[in-house]
Design an enzyme around this catalytic site. Sequence first.
Site, PDB file in Angstrom:
ATOM      1  N   GLU A 115       0.838  -1.205   0.000  1.00  0.00           N
ATOM      2  CA  GLU A 115       0.000   0.000   0.000  1.00  0.00           C
ATOM      3  C   GLU A 115       0.869   1.250   0.000  1.00  0.00           C
ATOM      4  O   GLU A 115       1.941   1.233   0.587  1.00  0.00           O
ATOM      5  CB  GLU A 115      -0.866   0.019   1.277  1.00  0.00           C
ATOM      6  N   LYS A 117       2.211   4.581   1.452  1.00  0.00           N
ATOM      7  CA  LYS A 117       2.210   5.096   2.820  1.00  0.00           C
ATOM      8  C   LYS A 117       1.861   6.573   2.748  1.00  0.00           C
ATOM      9  O   LYS A 117       2.700   7.412   2.412  1.00  0.00           O
ATOM     10  CB  LYS A 117       3.564   4.895   3.479  1.00  0.00           C
ATOM     11  N   ASP A 119       1.037  10.323   3.678  1.00  0.00           N
ATOM     12  CA  ASP A 119       1.599  11.220   4.664  1.00  0.00           C
ATOM     13  C   ASP A 119       0.466  12.058   5.231  1.00  0.00           C
ATOM     14  O   ASP A 119       0.189  13.151   4.769  1.00  0.00           O
ATOM     15  CB  ASP A 119       2.663  12.098   3.993  1.00  0.00           C
ATOM     16  N   TYR A 225      -8.463   7.301   3.740  1.00  0.00           N
ATOM     17  CA  TYR A 225      -8.298   5.948   3.214  1.00  0.00           C
ATOM     18  C   TYR A 225      -8.231   4.974   4.381  1.00  0.00           C
ATOM     19  O   TYR A 225      -7.484   5.208   5.348  1.00  0.00           O
ATOM     20  CB  TYR A 225      -6.984   5.808   2.442  1.00  0.00           C
ATOM     21  N   LYS A 316      10.630   3.398   3.048  1.00  0.00           N
ATOM     22  CA  LYS A 316      10.579   4.840   2.795  1.00  0.00           C
ATOM     23  C   LYS A 316      11.218   5.223   1.468  1.00  0.00           C
ATOM     24  O   LYS A 316      12.183   4.613   1.022  1.00  0.00           O
ATOM     25  CB  LYS A 316      11.316   5.589   3.917  1.00  0.00           C
ATOM     26  N   CYS A 410      19.870  46.658 -10.318  1.00  0.00           N
ATOM     27  CA  CYS A 410      19.845  45.340 -10.951  1.00  0.00           C
ATOM     28  C   CYS A 410      21.254  44.746 -10.957  1.00  0.00           C
ATOM     29  O   CYS A 410      22.193  45.409 -11.407  1.00  0.00           O
ATOM     30  CB  CYS A 410      19.329  45.473 -12.377  1.00  0.00           C
ATOM     31  N   CYS A 413      22.469  44.714 -14.916  1.00  0.00           N
ATOM     32  CA  CYS A 413      22.692  45.903 -15.747  1.00  0.00           C
ATOM     33  C   CYS A 413      22.814  47.185 -14.936  1.00  0.00           C
ATOM     34  O   CYS A 413      23.085  48.241 -15.498  1.00  0.00           O
ATOM     35  CB  CYS A 413      21.580  46.042 -16.782  1.00  0.00           C
ATOM     36  N   CYS A 428      13.681  44.734 -12.384  1.00  0.00           N
ATOM     37  CA  CYS A 428      14.701  45.603 -12.950  1.00  0.00           C
ATOM     38  C   CYS A 428      14.008  46.487 -13.961  1.00  0.00           C
ATOM     39  O   CYS A 428      13.218  46.014 -14.775  1.00  0.00           O
ATOM     40  CB  CYS A 428      15.775  44.759 -13.631  1.00  0.00           C
ATOM     41  N   CYS A 434      18.764  45.588 -20.314  1.00  0.00           N
ATOM     42  CA  CYS A 434      19.339  44.633 -19.372  1.00  0.00           C
ATOM     43  C   CYS A 434      19.663  43.318 -20.081  1.00  0.00           C
ATOM     44  O   CYS A 434      18.783  42.690 -20.673  1.00  0.00           O
ATOM     45  CB  CYS A 434      18.346  44.395 -18.237  1.00  0.00           C
TER      46      CYS A 434
HETATM   47  S1  IVH Z   1      -0.494   0.418   8.964  1.00  0.00           S
HETATM   48  C1  IVH Z   1       0.177  -1.596  12.898  1.00  0.00           C
HETATM   49  N1  IVH Z   1      -0.803   1.327   6.521  1.00  0.00           N
HETATM   50  O1  IVH Z   1       2.171   5.320   8.956  1.00  0.00           O
HETATM   51  C2  IVH Z   1       0.191  -0.942  11.583  1.00  0.00           C
HETATM   52  N2  IVH Z   1       0.018   2.811   8.188  1.00  0.00           N
HETATM   53  O2  IVH Z   1       4.496   4.714  10.810  1.00  0.00           O
HETATM   54  C3  IVH Z   1      -0.173   0.467  11.666  1.00  0.00           C
HETATM   55  N3  IVH Z   1       0.408   5.105   7.387  1.00  0.00           N
HETATM   56  O3  IVH Z   1       0.613   5.623  12.061  1.00  0.00           O
HETATM   57  C4  IVH Z   1      -0.126   1.251  10.453  1.00  0.00           C
HETATM   58  N4  IVH Z   1      -0.232   4.751   5.308  1.00  0.00           N
HETATM   59  O4  IVH Z   1      -0.233   7.062  10.138  1.00  0.00           O
HETATM   60  C5  IVH Z   1      -0.418   1.613   7.786  1.00  0.00           C
HETATM   61  N5  IVH Z   1      -1.165   2.030   4.327  1.00  0.00           N
HETATM   62  C6  IVH Z   1      -0.788   2.300   5.581  1.00  0.00           C
HETATM   63  C7  IVH Z   1      -0.356   3.582   5.963  1.00  0.00           C
HETATM   64  C8  IVH Z   1       0.055   3.808   7.286  1.00  0.00           C
HETATM   65  C9  IVH Z   1       0.207   5.646   6.182  1.00  0.00           C
HETATM   66  C10 IVH Z   1       0.924   5.820   8.563  1.00  0.00           C
HETATM   67  C11 IVH Z   1       0.038   5.744   9.765  1.00  0.00           C
HETATM   68  C12 IVH Z   1       0.856   5.082  10.818  1.00  0.00           C
HETATM   69  C13 IVH Z   1       2.255   5.353  10.341  1.00  0.00           C
HETATM   70  C14 IVH Z   1       3.197   4.293  10.850  1.00  0.00           C
END
Ligand code: IVH
Length: 694
Positions: A115, A117, A119, A225, A316, A410, A413, A428, A434
């Site tokens: 999935e 991740k 932010d 999500y 990451k 400037c 020039c 400028c 220029c």
């Molecule tokens: S699973 C026990 N799935 O990442 C598992 N976390 O560093 C718990 N996050 O606190 C998290 N996308 O805020 C999971 N697809 C995803 C995620 C996700 C973002 C964030 C979430 C969590 C942090 C963990």
Amino acid sequence: MTSRRDAEHKLRALREQLQRHNYRYYVLDDPEVPDSEYDRLMRELQALEAEHPELITPDSPSQRVGGAALTAFGEVRHAVPMLSLENAFEAEDVREFDRRIRERLEVEEVEYSCEPKLDGLAISIRYEAGLLARAATRGDGATGEDVTANVRTIKAVPLQLLGKGWPRVLEVRGEVYMPKKGFEALNKRLTEMGEKTYVNPRNTAAGSLRQLDPRITASRPLEFYAYGLGEVEPDTLPGRHSEMLEKLRGWGLRVNRETRRVKGVDGCLAYYADIGARRDGLPYEIDGVVYKVDRHDWREELGFVARAPRWAVAHKFPAQEMMTVLNSVDFQVGRTGALTPTARLEPVFVGGVTVSNATLHNMDEVERKDIRIGDTVIVRRAGDVIPEVVGVVLPKRPKGARKVKLPKKCPVCGSEVVRPEGEAVARCSGGLFCAAQRKQLIQHFAARRAMDIEGLGEKLIDQLVEQELVRTPADIYRLKAETFSELERMGEKSAQNLMDSIEKSKDTTLARFLYALGIPDVGETTAGDLALHFGELEALEEAGMAYEKLRLKLGDEDPKEAEKQLKELDLRKVEGIGPRVAEQIGAFFGQAGNRKVIADLRKGGVRWPAGAGRAAGPQTLAGKTLVLTGTLPSMTRDQAKDLILSHGGKVAGSVSKKTDYVVAGSEAGSKLKEAERLGVTILDEAGLMRLLQS
Ligand code: IVH
């Protein structure tokens, strides 16, 4: 190995720093340092604790999840704790993760759910008998804040589950986030209101959700999500994560469409590469991907360590924000004379490249963010976007940090620099006197989508302008092959090639020519609209001069009265041309020098089909907006764009409700998805050709 005394000392310092950052991040939603710096400190702490396990204390940040709850909200104890994830930065870390799992389970291969991740901010939403009963933040993992009223304002969160068969108690866990577009729009609004802006979408999501007034939350474009579960009673859910997500989707919860089930670690790494390549095109910010063991029974067997499950890991992406030192600030002069403050930085690796220059946008931004020379700053580089300084790490400001001053003259020039009252941009005043402005005007003139003079690039233009061989665009058509061959490092053959492409560029269209002139605020679309409306250059010239004349005459009049009269002029009858752009066009044609350059260009042989304007073909796409994405089988995207423009259509860069058609080739990405989501008609190349002829 660090000595015990040194280690104790170092540990104390690291823990203090991490605690402070935790507080700013989780409690105040206002971090001082980029995530990359936090991660670095945490890794340092963990490494030191691994060397000296006897020094680990239960309150060490390495043993805790998240931060304390903000007391303004009620507290919610999580029946099932909300955990965090272990991080992996390298492919080797992921292989190690998979190896450990296979060894513990004694199996050959594991299926993972992959999935993005997101932010954002983790949230737990509790449904009882299918109704949203409570929503809470993660807090410290054991206790979070009650944000029910705020979460209820998020449209992506169902207040009542759809379908049937849901357990009596169902806690859905997922991420509240703000899409990139919403983030930009919100920050723009906050800037206009003179309020503090947010540094990134994650921050914004957190700050928006933790508003004491839910009406404010409701006005923020938050989305959600689902990616996991908390308490479930009775637990009748499928035995696999992927199937469970499908179930949630059926009950009306949003689940990320990018989620994939893969086999083994190679499947994970392929997923990482794929999402990484499409990262910038996604409508939301992600900082990595998450791999989770798909089978729930295996998860149970694997269990947990201190702060995270053994069955999942966050892989990451390279950080897009890093800290570095601002050494000095230079001012660069653009085509229209705008002075852009540019940061000269201590080189830093960010977003996958080493960055030593970054834009500071304009003086208003510098003042608003209070950026000073000598400061430690946060540099952001996302995708192909120009690196920018997003903020200052105030606690690191040295004593002698100096304010950034706008130069009076400037730097290229020496002409006066002017910054009209209330405007962000300083310019400028040297105009084409220029050299910086001249160089960039010529570059723009020769560019592919303007006069398209192949081979006349930046370096060559620099030389031509510096040696005063080219002062205006018209001078290009007076150049001789000998002149080129006399220039450094240009052979006879290349000189002749260049002469040929200059010759070829003379055959153009009125729209391209107008765009090439580089009138401020006149981009391709406006140039096309002008060409279409006036058909002939002379008619536009007259309209521009008439506009300028009246505007100057009305100079001291009441602005409302002036606008009433100006609005009646022909120039303002052109689609999409308001007072600002009209003023620029008027000012341009009002200058005799500019009219002379145009006359010289035509004398030099620049020509276009008479009376045709942009209307080279039948105007079958008049009023329609199209978006191009992916690779088309038989033409480049530029060619497709020209075809659409010549048939009266517009080409936009992103898909919205206003888009009429999306033309998709192979490897079309997020734009195609967005079109599907919004129900916009999708065409392939053949479909486009049929549409042009219809
Ligand atoms: S699973 C026990 N799935 O990442 C598992 N976390 O560093 C718990 N996050 O606190 C998290 N996308 O805020 C999971 N697809 C995803 C995620 C996700 C973002 C964030 C979430 C969590 C942090 C963990």
